[in-house]
Design an enzyme around this catalytic site. Structure first.
Site, mmCIF file in Angstrom:
data_model
loop_
_atom_site.group_PDB
_atom_site.id
_atom_site.type_symbol
_atom_site.label_atom_id
_atom_site.label_comp_id
_atom_site.label_asym_id
_atom_site.label_seq_id
_atom_site.Cartn_x
_atom_site.Cartn_y
_atom_site.Cartn_z
ATOM 1 N N ASP A 99 0.936 -1.233 -0.029
ATOM 2 C CA ASP A 99 0.084 -0.107 -0.083
ATOM 3 C C ASP A 99 0.856 1.211 -0.005
ATOM 4 O OD1 ASP A 99 -2.573 0.034 -0.181
ATOM 5 O OD2 ASP A 99 -2.978 -0.661 1.992
ATOM 6 N N HIS A 118 2.681 3.384 -8.837
ATOM 7 C CA HIS A 118 2.710 2.353 -9.171
ATOM 8 C C HIS A 118 3.756 1.612 -9.902
ATOM 9 C CE1 HIS A 118 -1.166 1.832 -7.545
ATOM 10 N NE2 HIS A 118 -1.899 2.478 -8.580
ATOM 11 N N LEU A 129 14.202 -18.764 -4.437
ATOM 12 C CA LEU A 129 13.358 -17.945 -3.814
ATOM 13 C C LEU A 129 12.027 -18.477 -4.722
ATOM 14 C CD1 LEU A 129 12.217 -15.570 -2.166
ATOM 15 C CD2 LEU A 129 12.424 -14.368 -4.082
HETATM 16 C C1 FPP Z 1 -1.830 -0.209 -3.521
HETATM 17 O O1 FPP Z 1 -1.431 1.203 -3.205
HETATM 18 C C2 FPP Z 1 -1.158 -0.874 -4.454
HETATM 19 C C3 FPP Z 1 -1.678 -1.512 -5.636
HETATM 20 C C4 FPP Z 1 -3.315 -1.702 -5.615
HETATM 21 C C5 FPP Z 1 -0.876 -2.049 -6.864
HETATM 22 C C6 FPP Z 1 0.229 -2.712 -6.260
HETATM 23 C C7 FPP Z 1 1.165 -2.852 -7.512
HETATM 24 C C8 FPP Z 1 2.248 -2.559 -7.621
HETATM 25 C C9 FPP Z 1 3.302 -2.483 -6.719
HETATM 26 C C10 FPP Z 1 2.878 -2.681 -9.240
HETATM 27 C C11 FPP Z 1 2.972 -4.105 -9.825
HETATM 28 C C12 FPP Z 1 3.278 -5.216 -9.017
HETATM 29 C C13 FPP Z 1 3.935 -6.195 -9.400
HETATM 30 C C14 FPP Z 1 4.076 -7.433 -8.720
HETATM 31 C C15 FPP Z 1 4.354 -6.388 -11.012
HETATM 32 P P1 FPP Z 1 -2.462 2.348 -3.526
HETATM 33 O O2 FPP Z 1 -2.672 2.705 -4.959
HETATM 34 O O3 FPP Z 1 -3.687 1.653 -2.714
HETATM 35 O O4 FPP Z 1 -1.665 3.494 -2.850
HETATM 36 P P2 FPP Z 1 -2.597 4.527 -1.729
HETATM 37 O O5 FPP Z 1 -2.853 3.647 -0.468
HETATM 38 O O6 FPP Z 1 -1.362 5.453 -1.596
HETATM 39 O O7 FPP Z 1 -3.847 4.907 -2.443
#
Ligand code: FPP
Length: 225
Positions: free
Chosen positions: A2, A19, A113
């Site tokens: 997050d 992201h 891993l």
């Molecule tokens: C949550 O942060 C994150 C996500 C919903 C997406 C996670 C994806 C990645 C890190 C990129 C792709 C991953 C791989 C494995 C290729 P948020 O958007 O909810 O952030 P916030 O809490 O600040 O709103």
């Protein structure tokens, strides 16, 4: 993982920039785990609920998954990573599903891993899916056992997690590995995922090392063992 959106907002960037930075952190943390001898890493990349985000953010996330698979699988393979992607993958487009299948196939034999990416995943979905599949395969069986259920979950190849880490300040499980987290140590940090580096990983591991894992026993019983 997050905090991508907030990381971007602090820098006056669009959420998707967070992201993109998040993908770079995934690479660092995978390699950080390898260096520390951690054998299993499971990342919650996209939940069943994430489809509710604005369409352009969902599209961009899908593009990032595709790009990450195209660019990173060779490096993962060289590093001895076995890649698994679990979740309800039917909703992803053909290109993404092909890349997932190819990446899994190519890294199948690696043992250093095991990296599991949970995508369109939900813990309740996993449990229901396991129950339904078990019943389909065992129509005449009596009651289901814990072992039977565990074997039908999406990650029977992995031990239950020792440590659960949630970045970004929220203190919830949010439908992650509901069954498998029963005895895991929980660690919550305000650090946003794009800032979660090797030093942050070490803090989490240090916190884990200080915990006493009792699995229902008393402290005295643990000392006797
Ligand atoms: C949550 O942060 C994150 C996500 C919903 C997406 C996670 C994806 C990645 C890190 C990129 C792709 C991953 C791989 C494995 C290729 P948020 O958007 O909810 O952030 P916030 O809490 O600040 O709103």
């Amino acid at each position: 993982m997050d905090g991508n959106g907030r990381w971007a907002k602090k820098r006056f960037l669009p959420r998707v920039a967070g992201h993109a930075q998040g993908v770079d952190r995934v690479r660092d943390i995978v390699e950080g785990c390898i260096e520390r001898g951690i054998e299993y890493l499971t990342l919650f990349a996209f939940s069943s609920e994430n489809w509710r985000r604005p369409q352009d953010e969902v599209t961009r996330l899908m593009e990032l998954f595709v790009m990450a698979l195209e660019r990173e699988v060779t490096r993962m393979h060289r590093n001895g990573v076995c890649l698994k992607v679990v979740g309800d993958l039917g909703r992803f487009d053909t290109r993404l599903r092909e890349l997932i299948a190819q990446g899994e196939q190519r890294t199948l034999e690696n043992r250093r891993l095991t990296l599991t990416i949970c995508a369109n995943y939900g813990g309740r979905w996993d449990i229901l899916n396991a129950v339904n599949n078990w019943r389909r395969d065992n129509p005449d069986a009596g009651e289901m056992t814990e072992e039977a259920l565990a074997a039908y979950l999406t990650m029977p190849y992995a031990p239950e997690p020792d440590l659960f880490i949630r970045t970004g300040g929220e203190q919830r499980i949010s439908n992650f590995l509901l069954w498998q987290l029963a005895y895991s140590e929980l660690y919550f940090t305000d650090t946003l995922w794009p800032d979660f580096d090797a030093a942050a990983l070490d803090l989490a591991i240090d916190s884990y090392r200080k915990r006493e894992r009792r699995f229902g026993r008393t402290s005295e019983q643990l000392l006797e063992r």
